[in-house]
Scaffold this motif. Structure first.
Motif, PDB file in Angstrom:
ATOM      1  N   PHE A   9    -107.486-106.892-101.825  1.00  0.00           N
ATOM      2  CA  PHE A   9    -106.620-105.953-102.524  1.00  0.00           C
ATOM      3  C   PHE A   9    -107.432-104.991-103.381  1.00  0.00           C
ATOM      4  O   PHE A   9    -108.459-105.355-103.942  1.00  0.00           O
ATOM      5  CB  PHE A   9    -105.648-106.693-103.455  1.00  0.00           C
ATOM      6  N   SER A  10    -106.907-103.797-103.495  1.00  0.00           N
ATOM      7  CA  SER A  10    -107.477-102.787-104.366  1.00  0.00           C
ATOM      8  C   SER A  10    -106.328-101.916-104.834  1.00  0.00           C
ATOM      9  O   SER A  10    -105.321-101.776-104.135  1.00  0.00           O
ATOM     10  CB  SER A  10    -108.500-101.955-103.597  1.00  0.00           C
ATOM     11  N   SER A  11    -106.443-101.339-106.014  1.00  0.00           N
ATOM     12  CA  SER A  11    -105.357-100.477-106.486  1.00  0.00           C
ATOM     13  C   SER A  11    -105.904 -99.312-107.299  1.00  0.00           C
ATOM     14  O   SER A  11    -106.973 -99.396-107.898  1.00  0.00           O
ATOM     15  CB  SER A  11    -104.361-101.271-107.330  1.00  0.00           C
ATOM     16  N   SER A  20     -98.559 -86.132-118.784  1.00  0.00           N
ATOM     17  CA  SER A  20     -99.665 -86.389-119.710  1.00  0.00           C
ATOM     18  C   SER A  20    -100.077 -87.857-119.721  1.00  0.00           C
ATOM     19  O   SER A  20    -101.119 -88.206-120.256  1.00  0.00           O
ATOM     20  CB  SER A  20     -99.263 -85.969-121.122  1.00  0.00           C
ATOM     21  N   HIS A  21     -99.239 -88.738-119.170  1.00  0.00           N
ATOM     22  CA  HIS A  21     -99.581 -90.160-119.086  1.00  0.00           C
ATOM     23  C   HIS A  21     -98.980 -90.755-117.818  1.00  0.00           C
ATOM     24  O   HIS A  21     -98.090 -90.171-117.206  1.00  0.00           O
ATOM     25  CB  HIS A  21     -99.103 -90.919-120.332  1.00  0.00           C
ATOM     26  N   ASN A  22     -99.488 -91.907-117.448  1.00  0.00           N
ATOM     27  CA  ASN A  22     -99.089 -92.565-116.211  1.00  0.00           C
ATOM     28  C   ASN A  22     -98.040 -93.624-116.491  1.00  0.00           C
ATOM     29  O   ASN A  22     -98.235 -94.480-117.344  1.00  0.00           O
ATOM     30  CB  ASN A  22    -100.323 -93.195-115.559  1.00  0.00           C
ATOM     31  N   GLU A  23     -96.929 -93.589-115.769  1.00  0.00           N
ATOM     32  CA  GLU A  23     -95.872 -94.578-115.936  1.00  0.00           C
ATOM     33  C   GLU A  23     -95.786 -95.542-114.761  1.00  0.00           C
ATOM     34  O   GLU A  23     -94.887 -96.357-114.695  1.00  0.00           O
ATOM     35  CB  GLU A  23     -94.532 -93.872-116.153  1.00  0.00           C
ATOM     36  N   ASP A  24     -96.728 -95.443-113.828  1.00  0.00           N
ATOM     37  CA  ASP A  24     -96.740 -96.348-112.680  1.00  0.00           C
ATOM     38  C   ASP A  24     -97.242 -97.718-113.113  1.00  0.00           C
ATOM     39  O   ASP A  24     -97.970 -97.846-114.090  1.00  0.00           O
ATOM     40  CB  ASP A  24     -97.662 -95.828-111.584  1.00  0.00           C
ATOM     41  N   ALA A  25     -96.846 -98.736-112.366  1.00  0.00           N
ATOM     42  CA  ALA A  25     -97.348-100.091-112.614  1.00  0.00           C
ATOM     43  C   ALA A  25     -97.711-100.719-111.272  1.00  0.00           C
ATOM     44  O   ALA A  25     -96.993-100.559-110.287  1.00  0.00           O
ATOM     45  CB  ALA A  25     -96.307-100.934-113.334  1.00  0.00           C
ATOM     46  N   ILE A  26     -98.822-101.421-111.265  1.00  0.00           N
ATOM     47  CA  ILE A  26     -99.276-102.135-110.079  1.00  0.00           C
ATOM     48  C   ILE A  26     -99.600-103.559-110.501  1.00  0.00           C
ATOM     49  O   ILE A  26    -100.226-103.790-111.540  1.00  0.00           O
ATOM     50  CB  ILE A  26    -100.545-101.495-109.488  1.00  0.00           C
ATOM     51  N   LYS A  27     -99.150-104.495-109.692  1.00  0.00           N
ATOM     52  CA  LYS A  27     -99.507-105.893-109.942  1.00  0.00           C
ATOM     53  C   LYS A  27     -99.904-106.523-108.614  1.00  0.00           C
ATOM     54  O   LYS A  27     -99.194-106.386-107.622  1.00  0.00           O
ATOM     55  CB  LYS A  27     -98.338-106.657-110.566  1.00  0.00           C
ATOM     56  N   ILE A  28    -101.033-107.177-108.615  1.00  0.00           N
ATOM     57  CA  ILE A  28    -101.526-107.845-107.423  1.00  0.00           C
ATOM     58  C   ILE A  28    -101.424-109.349-107.646  1.00  0.00           C
ATOM     59  O   ILE A  28    -101.905-109.865-108.654  1.00  0.00           O
ATOM     60  CB  ILE A  28    -102.975-107.422-107.127  1.00  0.00           C
ATOM     61  N   CYS A  29    -100.751-110.010-106.718  1.00  0.00           N
ATOM     62  CA  CYS A  29    -100.558-111.459-106.780  1.00  0.00           C
ATOM     63  C   CYS A  29    -101.228-112.065-105.546  1.00  0.00           C
ATOM     64  O   CYS A  29    -100.553-112.334-104.537  1.00  0.00           O
ATOM     65  CB  CYS A  29     -99.075-111.797-106.801  1.00  0.00           C
ATOM     66  N   PRO A  30    -102.549-112.266-105.576  1.00  0.00           N
ATOM     67  CA  PRO A  30    -103.258-112.721-104.388  1.00  0.00           C
ATOM     68  C   PRO A  30    -102.792-114.080-103.881  1.00  0.00           C
ATOM     69  O   PRO A  30    -102.806-114.327-102.687  1.00  0.00           O
ATOM     70  CB  PRO A  30    -104.721-112.756-104.811  1.00  0.00           C
ATOM     71  N   GLU A  31    -102.356-114.950-104.784  1.00  0.00           N
ATOM     72  CA  GLU A  31    -101.900-116.277-104.352  1.00  0.00           C
ATOM     73  C   GLU A  31    -100.638-116.186-103.488  1.00  0.00           C
ATOM     74  O   GLU A  31    -100.315-117.088-102.732  1.00  0.00           O
ATOM     75  CB  GLU A  31    -101.665-117.194-105.563  1.00  0.00           C
ATOM     76  N   LEU A  32     -99.918-115.060-103.603  1.00  0.00           N
ATOM     77  CA  LEU A  32     -98.720-114.829-102.798  1.00  0.00           C
ATOM     78  C   LEU A  32     -98.987-113.876-101.633  1.00  0.00           C
ATOM     79  O   LEU A  32     -98.113-113.653-100.802  1.00  0.00           O
ATOM     80  CB  LEU A  32     -97.604-114.221-103.668  1.00  0.00           C
ATOM     81  N   GLY A  33    -100.180-113.284-101.606  1.00  0.00           N
ATOM     82  CA  GLY A  33    -100.464-112.270-100.594  1.00  0.00           C
ATOM     83  C   GLY A  33     -99.605-111.044-100.804  1.00  0.00           C
ATOM     84  O   GLY A  33     -99.095-110.449 -99.860  1.00  0.00           O
ATOM     85  N   LEU A  34     -99.455-110.657-102.073  1.00  0.00           N
ATOM     86  CA  LEU A  34     -98.491-109.624-102.433  1.00  0.00           C
ATOM     87  C   LEU A  34     -99.101-108.595-103.375  1.00  0.00           C
ATOM     88  O   LEU A  34     -99.808-108.948-104.322  1.00  0.00           O
ATOM     89  CB  LEU A  34     -97.293-110.298-103.127  1.00  0.00           C
TER      90      LEU A  34
END
Length: 67
Positions: A9-11, A20-34
Motif C-alpha cells: 500500500f501507498s497513499s 488552502s488545506h486538505n480535507e481528504d482522509a486516507i486510512k490503510i488497514c493492511p491486516e484487512l487488505g483494505l
C-alpha cells in the motif's frame, strides 16, 4: 500448492489549486487488505472531520467482521 498474496500500500493526497488545506482522509488497514479514501467536501464546515470519521468507521466495522 497454497497461494500467498502480498499487498503493498501507498497513499498520497493533494490540496489541489483551489483550497488552502486538505480535507481528504486516507486510512490503510493492511491486516484487512483494505485501503479507504474519503474525499473531503472542500468548502463545507468540518469536511476534514467527516472524511476522517468515514475512514475510521469503515476500517472499524470491517475489523469487527473479521473477529
Amino acid at each position: 500448492m497454497p497461494s500467498h498474496t502480498v499487498l503493498e500500500f501507498s497513499s498520497h493526497t493533494d490540496i489541489g489549486l483551489v483550497r488552502s488545506h486538505n480535507e481528504d482522509a486516507i486510512k490503510i488497514c493492511p491486516e484487512l487488505g483494505l485501503a479507504v479514501l474519503a474525499d473531503g467536501m472542500g468548502g463545507y464546515n468540518a469536511g476534514e472531520v467527516a472524511s476522517q470519521m468515514s475512514v475510521d468507521i469503515v476500517c472499524d466495522v470491517d475489523s469487527r467482521k473479521m473477529d
